[in-house]
Design an enzyme around this catalytic site. Structure first.
Site, PDB file in Angstrom:
ATOM      1  N   ASP A  52       0.842  -1.205   0.000  1.00 25.97           N
ATOM      2  CA  ASP A  52       0.000   0.000   0.000  1.00 25.97           C
ATOM      3  C   ASP A  52       0.874   1.251   0.000  1.00 25.97           C
ATOM      4  O   ASP A  52       0.382   2.374  -0.059  1.00 25.97           O
ATOM      5  CB  ASP A  52      -1.004  -0.007   1.159  1.00 25.97           C
ATOM      6  CG  ASP A  52      -0.342  -0.135   2.510  1.00 25.97           C
ATOM      7  OD1 ASP A  52       0.897  -0.197   2.582  1.00 25.97           O
ATOM      8  OD2 ASP A  52      -1.076  -0.169   3.520  1.00 25.97           O
ATOM      9  N   SER A  53       2.210   1.052  -0.010  1.00 22.73           N
ATOM     10  CA  SER A  53       3.130   2.181  -0.240  1.00 22.73           C
ATOM     11  C   SER A  53       2.910   2.762  -1.633  1.00 22.73           C
ATOM     12  O   SER A  53       3.396   3.847  -1.942  1.00 22.73           O
ATOM     13  CB  SER A  53       4.595   1.728  -0.080  1.00 22.73           C
ATOM     14  OG  SER A  53       4.850   0.572  -0.848  1.00 22.73           O
ATOM     15  N   LYS A  83      -1.324  -9.466   2.778  1.00 26.44           N
ATOM     16  CA  LYS A  83      -0.615  -9.035   3.996  1.00 26.44           C
ATOM     17  C   LYS A  83      -1.528  -8.100   4.783  1.00 26.44           C
ATOM     18  O   LYS A  83      -2.182  -7.239   4.202  1.00 26.44           O
ATOM     19  CB  LYS A  83       0.693  -8.332   3.626  1.00 26.44           C
ATOM     20  CG  LYS A  83       1.426  -7.737   4.841  1.00 26.44           C
ATOM     21  CD  LYS A  83       2.893  -7.449   4.544  1.00 26.44           C
ATOM     22  CE  LYS A  83       3.165  -6.166   3.827  1.00 26.44           C
ATOM     23  NZ  LYS A  83       2.716  -4.943   4.526  1.00 26.44           N
ATOM     24  N   GLU A 133      -1.644  -5.691   8.496  1.00 32.43           N
ATOM     25  CA  GLU A 133      -0.821  -5.071   9.536  1.00 32.43           C
ATOM     26  C   GLU A 133      -1.461  -5.254  10.908  1.00 32.43           C
ATOM     27  O   GLU A 133      -2.643  -4.934  11.090  1.00 32.43           O
ATOM     28  CB  GLU A 133      -0.664  -3.569   9.266  1.00 32.43           C
ATOM     29  CG  GLU A 133       0.131  -3.254   8.019  1.00 32.43           C
ATOM     30  CD  GLU A 133       0.343  -1.743   7.820  1.00 32.43           C
ATOM     31  OE1 GLU A 133      -0.019  -0.953   8.714  1.00 32.43           O
ATOM     32  OE2 GLU A 133       0.888  -1.376   6.765  1.00 32.43           O
ATOM     33  N   GLU A 149       9.038  -4.331  10.622  1.00 33.85           N
ATOM     34  CA  GLU A 149       9.455  -3.029  10.095  1.00 33.85           C
ATOM     35  C   GLU A 149       9.987  -2.133  11.202  1.00 33.85           C
ATOM     36  O   GLU A 149       9.323  -1.901  12.221  1.00 33.85           O
ATOM     37  CB  GLU A 149       8.270  -2.346   9.379  1.00 33.85           C
ATOM     38  CG  GLU A 149       8.643  -0.986   8.812  1.00 33.85           C
ATOM     39  CD  GLU A 149       7.682  -0.454   7.759  1.00 33.85           C
ATOM     40  OE1 GLU A 149       6.765  -1.170   7.326  1.00 33.85           O
ATOM     41  OE2 GLU A 149       7.862   0.707   7.346  1.00 33.85           O
TER      42      GLU A 149
HETATM   43  O1  KIV Z   1       3.645  -1.174   1.609  1.00 38.47           O
HETATM   44  C1  KIV Z   1       4.842  -1.496   1.688  1.00 38.47           C
HETATM   45  O2  KIV Z   1       5.679  -1.140   0.848  1.00 38.47           O
HETATM   46  C2  KIV Z   1       5.250  -2.299   2.837  1.00 38.47           C
HETATM   47  C3  KIV Z   1       6.708  -2.575   3.001  1.00 38.47           C
HETATM   48  C4  KIV Z   1       7.429  -1.368   3.478  1.00 38.47           C
HETATM   49  C5  KIV Z   1       6.964  -3.743   3.866  1.00 38.47           C
HETATM   50  O3  KIV Z   1       4.429  -2.711   3.598  1.00 38.47           O
END
Ligand code: KIV
Length: 280
Positions: free
Chosen positions: A60-61, A129, A131, A198
């Site tokens: 989600d980055s 994934k 969180e 992280e």
């Molecule tokens: O969204 C992302 O890029 C991440 C990584 C930094 C692990 O969750």
């Protein structure tokens, strides 16, 4: 003749040995480090997959890197599915993990399951994934109950940035470190296939990697995790204002691209481009 062609084609297909969650477990068991990067589009995914990356994270980055938002919170489930399906079309070998975006799973395990199913069905991705630890155990269990592999994410969890207040290192104090260890054990018990750690102290990551059977993937968590992940745009130097200590930049693509585009502009303005060979 046709059966011979079929045989050749199926042999060629077999040559690409796909990475699965089981491959990652085997890598941890045998002490081979796991290399993971982010990807949000077809072309980048194709390059990273051909380079031999083990895991691609449709993170989600993308909210920061692709859309220019300050946090990961605004990205939607539909946008994550768009990015994930583009990545899937570019890969042949690696495992693809997709972030469930903010608001698509917290506090509602039924919503978590329907979000995860949409990602798997509409993008063709291999896993998701989420969180968090104990607070989202119900959501993780329900997603897992549908046969969808889940990667956990502990430590600095950017979807909770407004709770933390800053992007500084997490779990430096004993109470938070103990909670992280118990969350990591819980995620393993629930059935997660791996956990991202992280921005936590390297010593704590060493302890988590040693106490867990499943692989841990670090970002800003030292060298003892079972694998490493970085945001590809950071590693390639496309982003330029993000310089955390844990980041190793392998290229300065921002300058390279800017230089190349500057050259193109000059060539157009000076009427050097296109020349005779570049026309019909
Ligand atoms: O969204 C992302 O890029 C991440 C990584 C930094 C692990 O969750």
């Amino acid at each position: 003749m046709a059966s011979q062609i079929n045989r050749i084609m199926s042999t060629a297909k077999k040559e690409v040995k796909r990475i699965t969650t089981h491959t990652l477990q085997k890598m941890k068991n045998e002490g081979e480090k796991i290399a993971m990067l982010t990807a949000y589009d077809f072309s980048t995914a194709q390059i990273l997959d051909e380079a031999g990356i083990d895991v691609l994270l449709v993170g989600d980055s993308a909210s920061n890197v692709m859309a220019g938002h300050e946090t990961t919170l605004p990205i939607t489930l539909d946008q994550m599915i768009y990015h994930a399906s583009s990545v899937i079309r570019g890969i042949k070998r690696c495992l693809v993990v997709v972030d469930l975006p903010f608001g698509s799973y917290q506090g509602n395990s039924r919503k978590a399951l329907s979000s995860a199913i949409r990602i798997m069905k509409e993008s063709g991705a291999h896993s998701v994934k989420l969180e968090g630890g104990a607070e989202i155990a119900d959501s993780i269990s329900r997603v897992l109950s549908a046969g969808i592999p889940v990667m956990g994410h502990l430590g600095l969890t950017p979807q909770s940035i407004y709770k933390f207040g800053t992007y500084t290192v997490r779990a430096k104090e004993e109470a938070e470190a103990e909670k992280l260890i118990s969350d990591a054990k819980l995620l393993e018990e629930l059935g997660c296939f791996a956990i991202v750690l992280e921005k936590i102290p390297a010593k704590l990551a060493t302890r988590v990697a040693a106490e867990l059977t499943i692989p841990t993937i670090g970002i800003g968590a030292g060298n003892s995790a079972d694998g490493q992940v970085l945001v590809t745009h950071d590693l390639l130097g496309i982003t330029k204002d993000f310089n955390p200590r844990f980041l190793r930049r392998y290229l300065d693509l921002f300058s390279e691209i800017k230089g190349a585009v500057g050259q193109y502009i000059d060539d157009v303005k000076s009427k050097d481009f296109p020349n005779e060979k570049e026309q019909y």
